[in-house]
Design a protein around this motif. Sequence first.
Motif, short mmCIF file in Angstrom:
data_model
loop_
_atom_site.label_atom_id
_atom_site.label_comp_id
_atom_site.label_asym_id
_atom_site.label_seq_id
_atom_site.Cartn_x
_atom_site.Cartn_y
_atom_site.Cartn_z
N ALA A 127 6.50 -3.57 -3.76
CA ALA A 127 5.27 -2.91 -2.80
C ALA A 127 5.16 -1.77 -3.00
O ALA A 127 3.82 -1.41 -3.03
N ALA A 128 6.05 -0.80 -2.91
CA ALA A 128 5.81 0.53 -3.35
C ALA A 128 5.13 0.94 -4.59
O ALA A 128 4.19 1.50 -4.70
N GLU A 129 5.52 0.07 -5.39
CA GLU A 129 4.98 0.25 -7.08
C GLU A 129 3.58 -0.16 -6.94
O GLU A 129 2.65 0.47 -7.75
N ALA A 130 3.08 -1.07 -6.16
CA ALA A 130 1.73 -1.22 -6.16
C ALA A 130 0.95 -0.51 -5.43
O ALA A 130 -0.40 0.01 -5.61
N HIS A 131 1.39 0.18 -4.38
CA HIS A 131 0.89 1.56 -3.64
C HIS A 131 0.90 2.72 -4.46
O HIS A 131 0.47 3.75 -4.24
N GLY A 132 1.83 2.81 -5.67
CA GLY A 132 1.99 4.17 -6.33
C GLY A 132 2.94 5.26 -5.59
O GLY A 132 2.93 6.34 -5.81
N MET A 133 3.68 4.66 -4.77
CA MET A 133 4.27 5.61 -3.79
C MET A 133 5.81 5.78 -4.32
O MET A 133 6.41 4.92 -4.97
N ARG A 134 6.35 7.07 -4.16
CA ARG A 134 7.79 7.23 -4.42
C ARG A 134 8.59 6.68 -3.33
O ARG A 134 8.38 7.22 -1.97
N VAL A 135 9.64 6.00 -3.67
CA VAL A 135 10.44 5.66 -2.56
C VAL A 135 11.90 5.58 -3.34
O VAL A 135 12.08 5.64 -4.31
N ILE A 136 12.86 5.54 -2.38
CA ILE A 136 14.23 5.70 -2.48
C ILE A 136 14.77 4.48 -1.67
O ILE A 136 14.49 4.46 -0.48
N ALA A 137 15.41 3.31 -2.20
CA ALA A 137 16.00 2.30 -1.41
C ALA A 137 17.26 1.71 -2.17
O ALA A 137 17.62 1.94 -3.17
N GLY A 138 17.84 0.71 -1.25
CA GLY A 138 18.79 -0.02 -1.86
C GLY A 138 19.20 -1.14 -1.13
O GLY A 138 18.77 -1.34 0.07
N LYS A 139 19.86 -2.28 -1.93
CA LYS A 139 20.39 -3.31 -1.08
C LYS A 139 21.56 -3.12 -0.13
O LYS A 139 22.61 -2.02 -0.56
#
Length: 434
Positions: A148-160
């Motif tokens: 979802a972030a890639e579709a918005h072009g956003m920089r995000v940090i996340a993990g399982k």
Amino acid sequence: MTAHLLLGQTLSFTADPFAVPWREAVRHRRRGGVLVRAGRIVEVGEGDALAAAHPEAERHEYGDALIGAGFVDAHMHYPQTGMIASWGKRLIDWLDSYTFPEELRLADPAYAAATAETTLALALAHGTTTLTSFGTVHAHSADAFFEAAEAHGMRVIAGKTCMDRNAPDGLTDDARSAHDDSAALIARWHGRGRALYAITPRFSPTSSREQLEALGALWAAHPDCLMQTHLSEQTDEIAWVRELFPEARDYLDTYEAAGLLGARGLYGHAIHLEAREIDRLAEVGAAVVHCPTSNTFIGSGLFDMAGLKARSIPVGLATDTGGGSSFSMLRTMAAAYEIGQLKGTPLHPAQLMWLATEGSAGALHLSGTIGHLGAGAEADITVLDLASTSAIAQRAARAEDIWEALFPTIMMGDDRAVRAVWVAGREVVRSGAA
């Protein structure tokens, strides 16, 4: 490639306003401009001079609105979006009553994808351009958020999120699967576009020693990843950790013994710290993340901003949704101010804005890349209307300087105050609507 020139008031930082007098750390231009090209900020300066020097640039006139870096939320739980503002629990009961039942719903990949999209849309509408999020135990929950972030072009940090005990069936993995699933996600997402991976044990009570050690080994193998977890949020949580880890010197030691203490570690909450824990966080350069609306909403305690900043410990600011009661970093800044007042150390508006941008970016080891209104930074920008409601407007009309004009928006603003949001050089929000 088309250049864009954003015109309005501008606010940028040249230093940490906790480390130097705030007046020495800020740069405010009454008629400023921000030149953007190819997803990056090229120049910040006087608006009329930039307009004259770059007549080819497409102009975006924001008048008296304040142009600043996009907000950076350094700790949140996107799977909890649907149960934000649930009533009447403290941490452990909160997990059992609200968090775990909602996270079980993300076993459905379609529900995870829908929740991720809702979360990102809400964040953008509130002026937040970067989120640092926990997933659920399901590996596809991290995939959904990154996609979802890639579709918005956003920089995000996340993990399982990794948990192998003290959680319901359907929300646990084991030491091996936590390691292997996380390793596969790192290979798939870390450094892809604007995505970064954070190795994510929820907290010591839901991970065995074996799982913590497996994740410590994974971090050692991928030291450029971040590691996010929780630390010393509530007193009854700390007592539980003492029961589960009787050999540990303190809560932080449960992570340190497993190889989960380091400069790229993010330790959420960190309210009830012991002296040794503060010493070790300072020694290794680890960051703590202040989650003020969450700390008051579920009754955790008062974060010691002044004391931790005096030790030069990096501090980020975060909504901690859904324990936090708002998606807005403006409301989060207001809560940080209120907690500072209760501690006897009220924060200046410059310090609050710095925490929500530069401070969080520094905690994430992304200084100069995000949260920064300056040449070379990624063009994530939030434009604030400083007269968005009648209550705010009548107070701002009396202002004698930018800080008196801005502070009412910090204290009373919401998504209506968000005039525009730019992500990677594209205007994606106008007047609060994503």
